[in-house]
Scaffold this motif. Structure first.
Motif, short mmCIF file in Angstrom:
data_model
loop_
_atom_site.label_atom_id
_atom_site.label_comp_id
_atom_site.label_asym_id
_atom_site.label_seq_id
_atom_site.Cartn_x
_atom_site.Cartn_y
_atom_site.Cartn_z
N LEU A 134 0.84 -1.19 0.00
CA LEU A 134 0.00 0.00 0.00
C LEU A 134 0.88 1.25 0.00
O LEU A 134 1.98 1.25 0.58
CB LEU A 134 -0.91 0.02 1.22
N ARG A 135 0.39 2.29 -0.65
CA ARG A 135 1.13 3.56 -0.72
C ARG A 135 1.48 4.05 0.69
O ARG A 135 2.61 4.50 0.93
CB ARG A 135 0.27 4.58 -1.46
N THR A 136 0.54 3.97 1.63
CA THR A 136 0.81 4.44 3.00
C THR A 136 1.97 3.68 3.63
O THR A 136 2.78 4.26 4.34
CB THR A 136 -0.44 4.30 3.88
N GLU A 137 2.06 2.38 3.35
CA GLU A 137 3.15 1.56 3.90
C GLU A 137 4.48 1.96 3.26
O GLU A 137 5.50 2.02 3.94
CB GLU A 137 2.88 0.08 3.66
N MET A 138 4.47 2.22 1.97
CA MET A 138 5.70 2.63 1.27
C MET A 138 6.29 3.87 1.92
O MET A 138 7.49 3.93 2.18
CB MET A 138 5.41 2.93 -0.20
N TYR A 139 5.44 4.86 2.17
CA TYR A 139 5.92 6.11 2.75
C TYR A 139 6.28 5.94 4.22
O TYR A 139 7.27 6.50 4.69
CB TYR A 139 4.90 7.23 2.54
N ALA A 140 5.51 5.15 4.96
CA ALA A 140 5.82 4.90 6.38
C ALA A 140 7.17 4.21 6.53
O ALA A 140 7.91 4.46 7.49
CB ALA A 140 4.72 4.06 7.03
N GLU A 141 7.52 3.37 5.55
CA GLU A 141 8.80 2.65 5.57
C GLU A 141 9.91 3.41 4.86
O GLU A 141 11.01 2.89 4.70
CB GLU A 141 8.61 1.27 4.93
N ASN A 142 9.61 4.62 4.40
CA ASN A 142 10.58 5.48 3.72
C ASN A 142 11.23 4.79 2.52
O ASN A 142 12.42 4.87 2.30
CB ASN A 142 11.66 5.96 4.71
N ARG A 143 10.41 4.12 1.74
CA ARG A 143 10.89 3.38 0.57
C ARG A 143 10.99 4.28 -0.66
O ARG A 143 10.30 5.27 -0.77
CB ARG A 143 9.94 2.22 0.25
N SER A 144 11.84 3.88 -1.58
CA SER A 144 11.94 4.56 -2.88
C SER A 144 11.84 3.55 -4.03
O SER A 144 12.01 3.93 -5.17
CB SER A 144 13.26 5.33 -2.97
#
Length: 170
Positions: free
Chosen positions: A22-32
């Motif tokens: 999920l997009r929210t998880e990507m940002y919470a995990e500071n992913r690129s």
């Protein structure tokens, strides 16, 4: 309107799909390691249409932004995401505009926030932009945009990078 709960493809260092999150998880995990598309609208005077994001945006509220930007959803191609985002944000039909790909960037090589394809659209009038996304806009030369950011006008993190990469003759 984009949902923070949209499903995105996770990609490896070669931009090959290895999973979904999920997009929210990507940002919470500071992913690129996900994909995005960005575009600049440019007029015949060499000015870029630079909008300001609305205050209710969860990321970069009230910041200057690319003319259009969005996430490539799971299973979607870069061009399909461009088509969808252009319609959602600027009310442009990809089949009825003049556009070109400026380039492809990787977070590993170019220090940008995600894997991205960047496009340029030629237009002489202000797009019929989505008022839920943007509250104001400016026609600025690439140099004027950089100067504005350097003087403290808040901007999305990738905006000055993309301008410098693709419009380096400032």
């Amino acid at each position: 309107m984009q949902s923070t709960h949209e499903l995105l493809d996770l990609v490896d260092e070669n931009d090959q799909v290895i999973g979904q999150k999920l997009r929210t998880e990507m940002y919470a995990e500071n992913r690129s390691n996900f994909r995005v598309v960005n575009a600049f609208v440019m007029n015949q005077n060499g000015q870029l249409w630079i909008p300001r994001r609305t205050a209710h945006k969860s990321l970069f509220p009230l910041c200057l932004d690319m003319s259009m930007g969005g996430h490539v959803q799971s299973g979607e191609s870069y061009e399909k995401a461009l088509q969808r985002e252009l319609q959602e944000e600027l009310n442009f039909d990809l089949k009825q505009i003049i556009y070109r790909e400026l380039g492809y960037l990787s977070p590993h090589t170019h220090a940008v926030s995600a894997f991205m394809r960047v496009y340029e659209i030629r237009a002489e009038t202000v797009p019929d932009y989505n008022r839920e996304d943007f509250v104001a806009y400016y026609w600025l030369t690439p140099l004027e945009a950089i100067e504005r950011i350097e003087k403290g006008d808040p901007a999305k993190g990738d905006l000055p990078k993309l301008i410098r990469i693709f419009y380096h003759d400032l």
